[in-house]
Design a protein around this motif. Structure first.
Motif, PDB file in Angstrom:
ATOM      1  N   PRO A 102       0.808  -1.223   0.000  1.00 37.94           N
ATOM      2  CA  PRO A 102       0.000   0.000   0.000  1.00 37.94           C
ATOM      3  C   PRO A 102       0.842   1.274   0.000  1.00 37.94           C
ATOM      4  O   PRO A 102       2.013   1.266   0.380  1.00 37.94           O
ATOM      5  N   VAL A 103       0.217   2.363  -0.436  1.00 45.27           N
ATOM      6  CA  VAL A 103       0.809   3.699  -0.384  1.00 45.27           C
ATOM      7  C   VAL A 103       0.015   4.505   0.632  1.00 45.27           C
ATOM      8  O   VAL A 103      -1.219   4.538   0.582  1.00 45.27           O
ATOM      9  N   ALA A 104       0.699   5.155   1.560  1.00 47.23           N
ATOM     10  CA  ALA A 104       0.031   5.857   2.656  1.00 47.23           C
ATOM     11  C   ALA A 104      -0.643   7.134   2.164  1.00 47.23           C
ATOM     12  O   ALA A 104      -0.218   7.754   1.180  1.00 47.23           O
ATOM     13  N   THR A 105      -1.678   7.547   2.866  1.00 51.03           N
ATOM     14  CA  THR A 105      -2.327   8.822   2.606  1.00 51.03           C
ATOM     15  C   THR A 105      -1.532   9.947   3.266  1.00 51.03           C
ATOM     16  O   THR A 105      -0.647   9.697   4.110  1.00 51.03           O
TER      17      THR A 105
ATOM     18  N   ALA B  29       5.348   8.544   1.150  1.00 50.88           N
ATOM     19  CA  ALA B  29       4.061   7.838   1.190  1.00 50.88           C
ATOM     20  C   ALA B  29       4.256   6.338   0.957  1.00 50.88           C
ATOM     21  O   ALA B  29       3.548   5.508   1.540  1.00 50.88           O
ATOM     22  N   ARG B  30       5.218   5.982   0.112  1.00 49.07           N
ATOM     23  CA  ARG B  30       5.492   4.562  -0.133  1.00 49.07           C
ATOM     24  C   ARG B  30       6.166   3.924   1.079  1.00 49.07           C
ATOM     25  O   ARG B  30       5.895   2.767   1.420  1.00 49.07           O
ATOM     26  N   LEU B  31       7.045   4.680   1.747  1.00 45.86           N
ATOM     27  CA  LEU B  31       7.704   4.147   2.944  1.00 45.86           C
ATOM     28  C   LEU B  31       6.699   3.967   4.077  1.00 45.86           C
ATOM     29  O   LEU B  31       6.642   2.907   4.713  1.00 45.86           O
TER      30      LEU B  31
ATOM     31  N   GLN C 100       1.808   0.670   7.206  1.00 50.68           N
ATOM     32  CA  GLN C 100       0.357   0.504   7.331  1.00 50.68           C
ATOM     33  C   GLN C 100      -0.094  -0.945   7.175  1.00 50.68           C
ATOM     34  O   GLN C 100      -1.257  -1.265   7.438  1.00 50.68           O
ATOM     35  N   VAL C 101       0.807  -1.820   6.731  1.00 51.02           N
ATOM     36  CA  VAL C 101       0.434  -3.231   6.576  1.00 51.02           C
ATOM     37  C   VAL C 101       0.222  -3.837   7.965  1.00 51.02           C
ATOM     38  O   VAL C 101       1.101  -3.727   8.830  1.00 51.02           O
TER      39      VAL C 101
END
Length: 560
Positions: A10-13, A319-321, A326-327
């Motif tokens: 996932p990519v974070a908001t 956001a990717r980091l 978030q997983v």
């Protein structure tokens, strides 16, 4: 060659990113406040430059008074601004680096906890791109983008305040630039975020394509698939280049729109300044100071927007980091003491696919050594990884104590051999390391030998000896070997089998046997076929039974 479909991590908001940043910043609030105060002081001192130049103009224009003190004050203001700005930027950089280090550690720790199936679904290239390229982008921005952005933003605010102190009407004239800037920023914001996010995504896809080709190099050469494999890498590389060019084009068009804003703003301030001087509302020096403040203001605004371009790239990487964080953590294995293994009604499927294990019931007593055999694709490795808690079963109950896994894929870490071995136990003494090397018959090894990248290149057999030595030092109650002697070749097979037998002595062991001679020496043999256990017994019992194992043994013996 058919391209593998992956589901990226996932990519974070933005909200999730800022939540993580605030959490990392909380222990360093005092440092952040001090840095902000120093930058505000630098911006305030910087305002004196245009004001003092205006004073010099007025003194020259009236031909009265000396310009000595304004000139000296101007020099002092320039030095003061430079020193305070340098100190403020240094403090911001020192603030950013520990935060980045904490973020990096969190992401790496999270990556190590991710379920193997999820990493495979997302593609190792995507994860490596985040841990490599994305961290590098954020790290560069922490040094080169965010400190100047913070300093320029404060200077921008104080510059407008300085214009208002000269004459509020100059501020109103300067504000005519805002509609043009809003138009430029809205145009940019609409395109930049998605473009940079796509650039980082394509970078991960390119990394995955390269990993697929490099990892499958032997197969590609053997089947002469270079003509189909290499174009995939080329296509991903071209896509990556196109994504970078797209962001550069957006940045260039943005700059041209900012130039239009600069023209509108400068012309407005000069025209209003002229009329104010003509009406004796302000002096020529004040009008000069106002124009210089605006030009300085606009230069500062350009710095802000210029660093925003780099900051956007960094935020996309961030956001990717943060997306990795978030997983959800996988469920912790149920605590289980003891050196025995108990699997009850175990079934397993990969990512919603068809089951590869069916209703497995397996009990391994403490100290018992069990070998798993079967044809390729029978489920041996999946069962071994379920026992090693590398995979959580789709259904059923697994009770496994302290376990460690050794596979045929061995990574040799860069550094001395002692450092590599101490990954299994950082407190291990040199004597314990030497005992482990002796147990796996690694007579070639010396603790100060540099291995890994830039060091001695180990043979497959030597790398497996190193992995078995790590197992010896780790000293788990239960050991799982998944074809850990398969890469040795016939020359090193006997040596590795002896090393494995030495390390497994006294432990509960599950061994996926590449060679049936290894299985024959086990206390019990489990035969698998199509994800099910079809036979179980000693070597003599299974040969006498004349079933699947007996057929495998006859075929193996005929080839020897």
């Amino acid at each position: 060659m058919k391209e593998r479909r992956v589901k990226s991590l996932p990519v974070a908001t933005s909200k999730q990113c800022w939540a993580v940043i605030r959490e990392l910043l909380r222990p360093r609030r005092t440092q952040a406040i001090v840095a902000t105060v120093v930058l505000v002081a630098a911006a305030a001192v910087g305002l004196l430059g245009p004001l003092l130049l205006g004073e010099i103009v007025d003194r020259v224009d009236s031909r009265t008074g000396s310009i000595t003190w304004p000139a000296v004050a101007l020099l002092g203001a320039a030095l003061g601004e430079a020193l305070l700005a340098a100190l403020g930027l240094t403090l911001i950089s020192y603030l950013g680096q520990p935060i980045l280090a904490s973020l990096r550690e969190r992401v790496v720790a999270k990556a190590l906890r991710l379920p193997a199936a999820q990493i495979e679904r997302g593609g190792r290239g995507d994860l490596l791109s985040r841990l490599g390229d994305d961290i590098a982008v954020v790290s560069e921005a922490v040094v080169e983008a965010f400190p100047p952005l913070a300093a320029a933003s404060l200077t921008l605010l104080l510059s407008f305040a300085g214009l208002a102190t000269i004459d509020p009407r100059l501020t109103l004239a300067a504000l005519l630039v805002v509609p043009v800037q809003v138009w430029a920023v809205r145009w940019y914001a609409k395109r930049a975020g998605p473009a940079y996010a796509e650039e980082r995504k394509v970078s991960g896809e390119r990394a995955q394509a390269i990993l697929d080709v490099v990892g499958g190099a032997k197969t590609i050469r053997a089947l002469n698939l270079a003509g189909t494999a290499l174009p995939r890498v080329e296509a991903r590389s071209v896509s990556s280049i196109a994504a970078v060019v797209r962001t550069i084009r957006i940045s260039t068009h943005f700059s041209s729109r900012l130039n239009a804003a600069e023209f509108v703003g400068t012309a407005s301030v000069l025209v209003v300044g002229f009329f104010l001087v003509d009406a004796d509302a302000i002096t020529v020096g004040a009008a000069t100071a106002g124009a210089l403040l605006f030009i300085r203001n606009f230069d500062t605004f350009n710095i802000v927007l210029g660093t925003i371009d780099e900051a956007n790239r960094a935020l996309a990487a961030l956001a990717r980091l943060v997306g990795v964080l978030q997983v959800p953590d996988p469920p912790s294995p149920e605590p289980h003491d003891g050196a025995h293994v108990s699997l009850t009604n175990i079934s397993h499927a990969y990512d919603g696919g068809p089951p590869v294990l069916h209703d497995i019931d397996l009990q391994i007593a403490a100290g018992e050594r069990v070998a798993i055999v079967g044809v390729s694709g029978s489920g041996k490795t999946t069962l071994a990884k379920v026992v090693a808690r590398f995979h959580e079963p789709t259904s059923g109950t697994a009770h496994v104590g302290d376990v460690a896994l050794v596979t045929q894929e061995v990574h040799v870490f860069a550094g001395t051999l002692a450092d590599d071995l101490r990954l299994a136990d950082p407190t291990a003494s040199d004597e314990a390391l030497r005992a482990a090397l002796q147990a796996v018959k690694a007579d070639w090894a010396s603790l100060d030998t540099v291995v890994g990248h830039g060091g001695v290149e180990l043979t497959p057999a030597q790398a497996q000896q190193l992995a078995l030595a790590r197992l010896h030092i780790r000293d788990p109650q239960i050991a799982v070997l998944d074809e850990a002697t398969a890469e040795a070749g016939s020359a090193g097979a006997r040596l590795l089998e002896q090393a494995a037998a030495s390390v497994l002595d006294g432990r509960t062991a599950l061994v996926v046997a590449h060679r049936l001679t290894q299985a024959a020496r086990a206390d019990r043999i489990v035969v698998m076929d199509q994800g099910r256990i079809v036979e179980s017994g000693t070597h003599k019992e299974l040969v006498a039974a004349g079933g699947t194992y007996a057929a495998l043994w006859r075929a193996w013996s005929a080839e020897r």
